[in-house]
Design an enzyme around this catalytic site. Sequence first.
Site, PDB file in Angstrom:
ATOM      1  N   ARG A  23       0.892  -1.155   0.060  1.00  0.00           N
ATOM      2  CA  ARG A  23      -0.164  -0.045   0.122  1.00  0.00           C
ATOM      3  C   ARG A  23       1.040   1.340  -0.015  1.00  0.00           C
ATOM      4  O   ARG A  23       0.333   2.350  -0.267  1.00  0.00           O
ATOM      5  CB  ARG A  23      -0.813  -0.041   1.185  1.00  0.00           C
ATOM      6  CG  ARG A  23      -1.875  -1.105   1.483  1.00  0.00           C
ATOM      7  CD  ARG A  23      -2.684  -1.035   2.607  1.00  0.00           C
ATOM      8  NE  ARG A  23      -1.653  -1.614   3.741  1.00  0.00           N
ATOM      9  CZ  ARG A  23      -1.641  -1.484   4.913  1.00  0.00           C
ATOM     10  NH1 ARG A  23      -2.964  -1.264   5.548  1.00  0.00           N
ATOM     11  NH2 ARG A  23      -0.864  -1.704   5.660  1.00  0.00           N
ATOM     12  N   GLN A  46       1.362  22.970  19.832  1.00  0.00           N
ATOM     13  CA  GLN A  46       1.000  23.912  18.646  1.00  0.00           C
ATOM     14  C   GLN A  46       1.735  23.370  17.500  1.00  0.00           C
ATOM     15  O   GLN A  46       2.962  22.931  17.616  1.00  0.00           O
ATOM     16  CB  GLN A  46       1.684  25.271  18.914  1.00  0.00           C
ATOM     17  CG  GLN A  46       1.262  26.263  17.840  1.00  0.00           C
ATOM     18  CD  GLN A  46       1.519  27.708  18.319  1.00  0.00           C
ATOM     19  OE1 GLN A  46       1.222  27.913  19.513  1.00  0.00           O
ATOM     20  NE2 GLN A  46       1.952  28.510  17.575  1.00  0.00           N
ATOM     21  N   ARG A  59      14.383  31.817   5.800  1.00  0.00           N
ATOM     22  CA  ARG A  59      13.767  32.262   6.882  1.00  0.00           C
ATOM     23  C   ARG A  59      14.571  32.022   8.169  1.00  0.00           C
ATOM     24  O   ARG A  59      14.854  30.824   8.406  1.00  0.00           O
ATOM     25  CB  ARG A  59      12.436  31.390   6.960  1.00  0.00           C
ATOM     26  CG  ARG A  59      11.461  31.744   6.042  1.00  0.00           C
ATOM     27  CD  ARG A  59      10.214  31.044   6.269  1.00  0.00           C
ATOM     28  NE  ARG A  59       9.216  31.243   5.092  1.00  0.00           N
ATOM     29  CZ  ARG A  59       8.145  31.950   5.271  1.00  0.00           C
ATOM     30  NH1 ARG A  59       7.723  32.341   6.323  1.00  0.00           N
ATOM     31  NH2 ARG A  59       7.111  31.899   4.275  1.00  0.00           N
ATOM     32  N   HIS A  62      15.630  32.808  13.721  1.00  0.00           N
ATOM     33  CA  HIS A  62      14.448  33.074  14.730  1.00  0.00           C
ATOM     34  C   HIS A  62      14.536  32.106  16.169  1.00  0.00           C
ATOM     35  O   HIS A  62      15.022  31.057  16.039  1.00  0.00           O
ATOM     36  CB  HIS A  62      13.352  32.856  14.319  1.00  0.00           C
ATOM     37  CG  HIS A  62      13.135  33.578  12.780  1.00  0.00           C
ATOM     38  ND1 HIS A  62      12.107  33.005  11.935  1.00  0.00           N
ATOM     39  CD2 HIS A  62      13.667  34.625  12.520  1.00  0.00           C
ATOM     40  CE1 HIS A  62      12.147  34.053  10.779  1.00  0.00           C
ATOM     41  NE2 HIS A  62      13.147  35.024  11.440  1.00  0.00           N
ATOM     42  N   LYS A  72      11.319  23.279  19.376  1.00  0.00           N
ATOM     43  CA  LYS A  72      10.661  23.140  18.049  1.00  0.00           C
ATOM     44  C   LYS A  72      11.087  21.750  17.477  1.00  0.00           C
ATOM     45  O   LYS A  72      12.347  21.433  17.346  1.00  0.00           O
ATOM     46  CB  LYS A  72      10.888  24.321  16.839  1.00  0.00           C
ATOM     47  CG  LYS A  72      10.576  25.486  17.265  1.00  0.00           C
ATOM     48  CD  LYS A  72      11.144  26.603  16.426  1.00  0.00           C
ATOM     49  CE  LYS A  72      10.993  28.102  16.698  1.00  0.00           C
ATOM     50  NZ  LYS A  72      11.676  28.990  15.970  1.00  0.00           N
ATOM     51  N   HIS A 119      16.923  29.196  15.138  1.00  0.00           N
ATOM     52  CA  HIS A 119      16.360  28.172  13.867  1.00  0.00           C
ATOM     53  C   HIS A 119      16.282  29.065  12.638  1.00  0.00           C
ATOM     54  O   HIS A 119      15.738  30.049  12.547  1.00  0.00           O
ATOM     55  CB  HIS A 119      15.304  27.386  14.482  1.00  0.00           C
ATOM     56  CG  HIS A 119      14.993  26.515  13.296  1.00  0.00           C
ATOM     57  ND1 HIS A 119      13.807  27.218  12.665  1.00  0.00           N
ATOM     58  CD2 HIS A 119      15.459  25.371  12.704  1.00  0.00           C
ATOM     59  CE1 HIS A 119      13.532  26.115  11.355  1.00  0.00           C
ATOM     60  NE2 HIS A 119      14.505  25.149  11.652  1.00  0.00           N
ATOM     61  N   TYR A 132       6.374  22.874  11.773  1.00  0.00           N
ATOM     62  CA  TYR A 132       6.834  23.141  12.975  1.00  0.00           C
ATOM     63  C   TYR A 132       6.042  22.643  14.114  1.00  0.00           C
ATOM     64  O   TYR A 132       4.664  22.846  14.100  1.00  0.00           O
ATOM     65  CB  TYR A 132       6.869  24.635  13.492  1.00  0.00           C
ATOM     66  CG  TYR A 132       7.914  25.295  12.604  1.00  0.00           C
ATOM     67  CD1 TYR A 132       9.249  25.774  13.078  1.00  0.00           C
ATOM     68  CD2 TYR A 132       7.620  25.795  11.245  1.00  0.00           C
ATOM     69  CE1 TYR A 132      10.043  26.434  12.510  1.00  0.00           C
ATOM     70  CE2 TYR A 132       8.502  26.503  10.451  1.00  0.00           C
ATOM     71  CZ  TYR A 132       9.712  26.873  11.118  1.00  0.00           C
ATOM     72  OH  TYR A 132      10.533  27.666  10.495  1.00  0.00           O
ATOM     73  N   ASP A 168      14.635  39.802   8.520  1.00  0.00           N
ATOM     74  CA  ASP A 168      15.539  38.741   8.796  1.00  0.00           C
ATOM     75  C   ASP A 168      16.972  39.458   8.278  1.00  0.00           C
ATOM     76  O   ASP A 168      18.006  38.957   8.829  1.00  0.00           O
ATOM     77  CB  ASP A 168      15.223  37.552   7.947  1.00  0.00           C
ATOM     78  CG  ASP A 168      14.333  36.896   8.788  1.00  0.00           C
ATOM     79  OD1 ASP A 168      13.745  37.026   9.891  1.00  0.00           O
ATOM     80  OD2 ASP A 168      13.626  35.801   8.027  1.00  0.00           O
TER      81      ASP A 168
END
Length: 176
Positions: A23, A46, A59, A62, A72, A119, A132, A168
């Site tokens: 499958r 979250q 990105r 942060h 995270k 990160h 995330y 950034d």
Amino acid sequence: MRFAETAIAGVVVVEAEPRADERGAFARLHCPTEFAAAGFPFKPVQTSLSRNPQAGTLRGMHYQAAPHAETKLVRVTRGRIFDVAVDLRPESPTHRRWTGVELSADNLKALLVPEGVAHGFLTLEPDTDVVYQISPAYRPGHEAGVRWDDPAFGVAWPAAPVLISERDRAYPDYRA
């Protein structure tokens, strides 16, 4: 799941172990019991999605400032990224060091990024989606970051970014 520690304490590559049959395949991506047994207790509260239409999108870097620092678990569900973690913990023996790993929808790897570690990522192909899982929940007003090309870290990105936000790009030089 397999857990592979990196050169930075607490930053861990998590590899899914898919089971395949006629499958397709099935893989467990997170289990609080397995994470805790491996020495990395993590219970996300979250889940967020970053959609990136363009290859070369950067990105980061942060983090959330204390007392609302986040852990995270970062995973790619479509496409590929070069994922980077930079240790900003002044008491850490790896303070100001970085580690990077390619995450992709195909390799089923994830990166666990603990509190106090910045990160960021660079998309390596178009139409890349990054998921995330975060704990604790995001708290507005506590966002922080360091510049992706700050000489204090010397991150060896695989390519120059094509698209990066002004925020950034404008972080000041890191001072610790």
